[in-house]
Design an enzyme around this catalytic site. Structure first.
Site, short mmCIF file in Angstrom:
data_model
loop_
_atom_site.label_atom_id
_atom_site.label_comp_id
_atom_site.label_asym_id
_atom_site.label_seq_id
_atom_site.Cartn_x
_atom_site.Cartn_y
_atom_site.Cartn_z
N TYR A 1 -8.11 0.47 -3.43
CA TYR A 1 -7.04 1.05 -4.24
C TYR A 1 -6.22 -0.11 -4.82
O TYR A 1 -6.48 -1.28 -4.52
CB TYR A 1 -6.15 1.97 -3.39
CG TYR A 1 -5.62 1.26 -2.17
CD1 TYR A 1 -6.29 1.34 -0.96
CD2 TYR A 1 -4.49 0.45 -2.24
CE1 TYR A 1 -5.85 0.66 0.15
CE2 TYR A 1 -4.04 -0.25 -1.14
CZ TYR A 1 -4.73 -0.14 0.06
OH TYR A 1 -4.30 -0.83 1.17
N THR B 1 1.47 -4.40 4.10
CA THR B 1 1.23 -4.64 5.54
C THR B 1 0.66 -6.02 5.81
O THR B 1 0.73 -6.52 6.92
CB THR B 1 0.24 -3.60 6.09
OG1 THR B 1 -0.98 -3.69 5.36
CG2 THR B 1 0.82 -2.19 5.99
N ASP B 2 0.11 -6.69 4.80
CA ASP B 2 -0.55 -7.98 5.05
C ASP B 2 0.42 -9.03 5.58
O ASP B 2 0.05 -9.84 6.42
CB ASP B 2 -1.21 -8.51 3.77
CG ASP B 2 -2.45 -7.71 3.40
OD1 ASP B 2 -3.03 -8.00 2.34
OD2 ASP B 2 -2.81 -6.79 4.17
N GLU C 1 -1.69 -29.24 27.02
CA GLU C 1 -2.95 -29.77 26.47
C GLU C 1 -2.74 -31.04 25.64
O GLU C 1 -3.67 -31.58 25.09
CB GLU C 1 -3.62 -28.70 25.59
CG GLU C 1 -4.27 -27.59 26.39
CD GLU C 1 -5.45 -28.10 27.23
OE1 GLU C 1 -5.74 -27.49 28.25
OE2 GLU C 1 -6.04 -29.13 26.84
N LYS D 1 -0.35 -7.75 12.93
CA LYS D 1 -1.38 -6.83 12.42
C LYS D 1 -2.66 -7.07 13.20
O LYS D 1 -3.17 -8.19 13.24
CB LYS D 1 -1.59 -7.05 10.92
CG LYS D 1 -2.41 -5.97 10.23
CD LYS D 1 -2.41 -6.17 8.71
CE LYS D 1 -3.07 -4.97 8.00
NZ LYS D 1 -3.08 -5.13 6.52
N THR E 1 0.82 -1.22 0.00
CA THR E 1 0.00 0.00 0.00
C THR E 1 0.84 1.25 0.00
O THR E 1 0.48 2.26 -0.62
CB THR E 1 -0.93 0.00 1.23
OG1 THR E 1 -1.93 -0.99 1.03
CG2 THR E 1 -1.59 1.33 1.45
N1 DAS Z 1 -2.59 -5.79 0.09
C1 DAS Z 1 -1.85 -5.13 1.13
C2 DAS Z 1 -0.40 -5.58 1.06
O1 DAS Z 1 0.25 -5.38 0.03
C3 DAS Z 1 -1.83 -3.67 1.05
C4 DAS Z 1 -1.02 -3.10 2.18
O2 DAS Z 1 -1.63 -2.92 3.22
O3 DAS Z 1 0.18 -2.89 2.08
O4 DAS Z 1 0.06 -6.11 2.07
#
Ligand code: DAS
Length: 338
Positions: free
Chosen positions: A34, A100-101, A295, A173, A20
């Site tokens: 986006y 970020t994923d 467990e 996250k 992103t």
């Molecule tokens: N799809 C997500 C990624 O590329 C967009 C982001 O949050 O960076 O991880």
């Protein structure tokens, strides 16, 4: 930090991989829907001319992907490039711009395979570069300062967004879309970025980077390790399918303290173990220690437990462990060390 060539601004390499932070939307109000990974590294750097005041910055586009598409080939390419650059005297630190994923996975993988104490800071954004109040530019600015700082030396790979500094081992996250999504839920941030300066209050007690036994410099493939998710009424289908597909390790993201459903799941994992697949008990809960012989009778089953690593990070450590050994006692040592 004075670089190896003497006083002056630190030399920081920015390696771009997509996400992103490199995304673009149809309008300035597009903050979901986006396209990630459309803006190149030079555009990202030119959008923050202030970078020149805090470091000598050079950029490199290693690859350009939305990070949900991250895979082992990309990881090996990135890790080898990072280690080559960090071995250079004219590189003081590295920033990696990333989606970020899977930022928490890439950063933990690098935490285990980077062979240097020099700072490596992984950064992303939750709003595309075209959006009102895009968070990418300030996150990138802070990441470059952090990567060029003395304070970040020896701290392991760091994830820095939203003015907060997290350790790669424990960050995750926490929200699908908000700017404050990256947290270390119970163990906490390592520190903050404030007034263009890092402030550290803690550091990881686990092995990482220069102290790691893992080395991917001569590897072109990594062992296949998969994750099965625990839930009420779970069956053994996914476990059997992963074994049939050739998985060398299976992480069980169990309910609670890594509990195994009986009669469906425990026998399936025993059968997998008997075929040589290494079984790792983790938990879907997200925080806390998965206790050995808690467990499940891990000694009897010859299972390994994940300690506090969440399933997606336990998968990474097990994958690297399997590049060195299939001995479950040695692998368990690794989970209590890293
Ligand atoms: N799809 C997500 C990624 O590329 C967009 C982001 O949050 O960076 O991880």
């Amino acid at each position: 930090m004075a670089n190896a060539r003497g006083p002056g601004l630190p030399n920081v390499m920015v390696l771009a991989t997509g996400g992103t932070i490199a995304g673009s939307g149809a309008s300035s109000t597009t903050v979901v829907g986006y396209t990630a990974a459309t803006v190149g590294i030079e555009t990202l750097l030119n959008a923050v001319p202030e970078l020149k005041t805090v470091a000598n910055v050079k950029g490199e586009q290693v690859f350009q992907i939305a990070s949900e598409n991250m895979n082992n080939d990309y990881w090996l390419k990135l890790a080898k490039r990072v280690n080559t650059l960090l071995a250079q005297d004219d590189v003081d630190g590295i920033v990696i711009t990333h989606g970020t994923d899977t930022i928490e996975e890439t950063s933990y993988f690098l935490n285990l395979v980077v062979k240097s104490k020099k700072p490596v800071v992984v950064v992303g954004a939750m709003r595309p570069s075209t959006a009102i109040s895009a968070d990418g530019p300030i996150n990138l600015f802070n990441a470059v300062i952090l990567a060029g700082s003395e304070e970040a030396v020896g701290k392991g790979v760091l994830v820095a967004l939203n003015d907060q500094i997290n350790a790669a081992r424990d960050v995750t996250k926490n929200n699908t879309s908000t700017a404050d999504t990256f947290r270390t839920p119970e163990l906490g941030f390592l520190g903050y970025m404030q007034g263009n300066k890092p402030y550290f209050y803690r550091q990881s007690t686990r092995r990482h980077t220069a102290d790691s036994e893992f080395d991917v410099s001569n590897l072109d493939v990594l062992p296949q390790v998969d994750i099965v998710y625990g839930y009420a009424n779970m069956n053994r289908v996914a476990i059997d399918a992963f074994v049939a597909a050739g998985a060398k390790g299976i992480v069980h993201a169990g309910v609670g303290d890594g509990s195994l459903a009986r009669p469906a799941v425990e026998p399936a994992l025993d059968d997998a173990r008997k075929k040589g697949v290494v079984i790792l008990r983790s938990s879907r809960v997200g925080n806390g220690i998965v206790a050995r012989n808690g467990e499940a009778k891990d000694d009897e089953h010859d299972f390994v437990v994940s300690d506090t690593l969440n399933p997606q990070k336990a998968r990474i450590l097990l994958m690297l462990a399997l590049t060195k050994t299939t001995d479950t006692k040695d692998i368990q040592r690794m989970f209590f060390a890293y």
